[in-house]
Design a protein around this motif. Structure first.
Motif, PDB file in Angstrom:
ATOM      1  N   ALA A  60       0.842  -1.207   0.000  1.00 23.78           N
ATOM      2  CA  ALA A  60       0.000   0.000   0.000  1.00 23.78           C
ATOM      3  C   ALA A  60       0.877   1.258   0.000  1.00 23.78           C
ATOM      4  N   THR A  61       1.932   1.243   0.801  1.00 29.02           N
ATOM      5  CA  THR A  61       2.856   2.377   0.836  1.00 29.02           C
ATOM      6  C   THR A  61       3.592   2.497  -0.487  1.00 29.02           C
ATOM      7  N   ILE A  62       4.028   1.367  -1.019  1.00 25.76           N
ATOM      8  CA  ILE A  62       4.728   1.382  -2.301  1.00 25.76           C
ATOM      9  C   ILE A  62       3.833   1.972  -3.380  1.00 25.76           C
ATOM     10  N   GLU A  87       6.129   9.231   6.497  1.00 28.51           N
ATOM     11  CA  GLU A  87       5.827   7.791   6.463  1.00 28.51           C
ATOM     12  C   GLU A  87       7.078   6.970   6.760  1.00 28.51           C
ATOM     13  N   LEU A  88       8.211   7.337   6.179  1.00 26.46           N
ATOM     14  CA  LEU A  88       9.449   6.613   6.433  1.00 26.46           C
ATOM     15  C   LEU A  88       9.891   6.763   7.884  1.00 26.46           C
ATOM     16  N   ASP A  89       9.703   7.942   8.462  1.00 24.31           N
ATOM     17  CA  ASP A  89      10.038   8.144   9.868  1.00 24.31           C
ATOM     18  C   ASP A  89       9.176   7.262  10.771  1.00 24.31           C
ATOM     19  N   LEU A  90       7.901   7.121  10.438  1.00 24.54           N
ATOM     20  CA  LEU A  90       7.017   6.252  11.222  1.00 24.54           C
ATOM     21  C   LEU A  90       7.459   4.795  11.145  1.00 24.54           C
ATOM     22  N   ILE A  91       7.864   4.371   9.973  1.00 24.56           N
ATOM     23  CA  ILE A  91       8.360   2.999   9.815  1.00 24.56           C
ATOM     24  C   ILE A  91       9.632   2.807  10.631  1.00 24.56           C
ATOM     25  N   ALA A  92      10.534   3.775  10.583  1.00 24.93           N
ATOM     26  CA  ALA A  92      11.782   3.692  11.347  1.00 24.93           C
ATOM     27  C   ALA A  92      11.498   3.647  12.849  1.00 24.93           C
ATOM     28  N   GLU A  93      10.557   4.453  13.321  1.00 31.25           N
ATOM     29  CA  GLU A  93      10.186   4.444  14.740  1.00 31.25           C
ATOM     30  C   GLU A  93       9.621   3.086  15.139  1.00 31.25           C
TER      31      GLU A  93
END
Length: 116
Positions: A60-62, A87-93
């Motif tokens: 979905a993100t892709i 979005e990338l920061d949320l994934i990293a967190e």
């Protein structure tokens, strides 16, 4: 090229390619007989999808950010499209929290398996 050839060129199974199509990530042309007809550009697109999946992004993100993907001499990179950094920061967190949880679990496991 047909799905089997694309699968061979990209190292992705035909089933995965159909999944990418179902998710709107890959949109092949169709022959008059209804067969999927992929282009060389689709080889690059699959490489981008693979890189993004390997980086932990959901389909979905892709789908939202695939147009931000660029391929070059150093592989696939992402331009910072609007909202992508967040979005990338949320994934990293999320990954950091999961790592902390795994470390805690490992420590508890080691604590209960020590013999006096």
């Amino acid at each position: 090229m047909q799905i089997g050839e694309l699968a061979r060129k990209t190292g992705v199974s035909a089933r995965a390619l159909r999944h990418y199509e179902d998710r709107g990530l890959l949109i092949p042309e169709r022959t008059s007989g209804g067969y999927r007809d992929y282009s060389e550009e689709d080889v690059t697109r699959v490489a981008q999808i693979k890189a993004m999946i390997a980086a932990g992004l959901s389909t979905a993100t892709i789908r939202r950010y695939l147009d931000c993907a660029r391929s070059g001499d150093h592989g696939t990179t992402l331009e910072m499209c609007p909202d992508l950094r967040t979005e990338l920061d949320l994934i990293a967190e999320s990954l950091t929290a999961k790592q902390a949880h795994l470390r805690d679990t490992q420590q508890r496991l080691e604590a209960i398996t020590l013999f006096p």
